[in-house]
Design an enzyme around this catalytic site. Structure first.
Site, PDB file in Angstrom:
ATOM      1  N   LYS A   9     102.201  74.134 -20.072  1.00 32.94           N
ATOM      2  CA  LYS A   9     102.835  72.653 -20.659  1.00 32.94           C
ATOM      3  C   LYS A   9     104.498  73.322 -20.461  1.00 32.94           C
ATOM      4  O   LYS A   9     104.582  74.416 -20.043  1.00 32.94           O
ATOM      5  CB  LYS A   9     102.636  73.040 -22.190  1.00 32.94           C
ATOM      6  N   TYR A  49      96.468  62.072 -22.589  1.00 37.26           N
ATOM      7  CA  TYR A  49      96.153  61.891 -24.171  1.00 37.26           C
ATOM      8  C   TYR A  49      95.571  60.719 -24.926  1.00 37.26           C
ATOM      9  O   TYR A  49      95.675  60.811 -25.858  1.00 37.26           O
ATOM     10  CB  TYR A  49      97.546  62.448 -24.758  1.00 37.26           C
ATOM     11  N   HIS A 115      97.170  74.108 -22.072  1.00 39.67           N
ATOM     12  CA  HIS A 115      96.104  73.029 -22.461  1.00 39.67           C
ATOM     13  C   HIS A 115      94.875  73.372 -21.514  1.00 39.67           C
ATOM     14  O   HIS A 115      95.051  73.801 -20.389  1.00 39.67           O
ATOM     15  CB  HIS A 115      96.503  71.533 -21.993  1.00 39.67           C
TER      16      HIS A 115
END
Length: 148
Positions: A9, A49, A115
């Site tokens: 990220k 997401y 992630h």
């Protein structure tokens, strides 16, 4: 062999942790099959997401992911999804064991460095989304030293 999607990220990229994170997966014996540095567009982040779109933190999560470049990767190996999650550590860094990426480098959930796909099916979906061009097909010469 199983594949997983791993994304470093923006905070991980900004803090210079890309090499360290790649090293952990390589040292474990997993194979890097695809990688790119990308600044994510809002619509793409929302699609990535989308399963969290009803959550109160969704807007903040999208803002965070588009705030700077990320490193998107595909890793391959036996049980790479489950083992990758163990290497990463718990979502909440306060609950992550020392020795995990989040346990060693993160303090807050909203800045948790990395992630990783949570299941084989979500890995397939994420890999298809992030790497529509496909991944590199190769095998390390060290393969027989890692796998029976």
């Amino acid at each position: 062999m199983e594949q997983t999607f791993i994304m470093i990220k923006p905070d991980g990229v900004q803090r210079g942790l890309v090499g360290e994170i790649i090293s952990r997966f390589e040292k474990k014996g997993f194979y890097l099959k695809a990688m790119k540095l990308i600044t994510v567009e809002r619509a793409f982040a929302e699609k990535h997401y989308e399963d969290l779109s009803s959550k109160p933190f969704f807007a903040g999560l999208v803002e965070y992911i588009i705030s700077g470049p990320v490193v998107a990767m595909v890793w391959e190996g036996k049980n790479v999804v489950l083992t990758g999650r163990k290497i990463i550590g718990a979502t909440n860094p306060a609950e992550s064991a020392p020795g995990t990426i989040r346990g060693d480098y993160a303090i807050m959930v909203g800045r948790n460095i990395i992630h990783g796909s949570d299941a084989v099916e979500s890995a397939r979906k994420e890999i298809a989304l992030w790497f529509p061009e496909g991944v590199s097909e190769w095998q390390s010469s060290a393969h027989s030293w890692i796998y029976e």
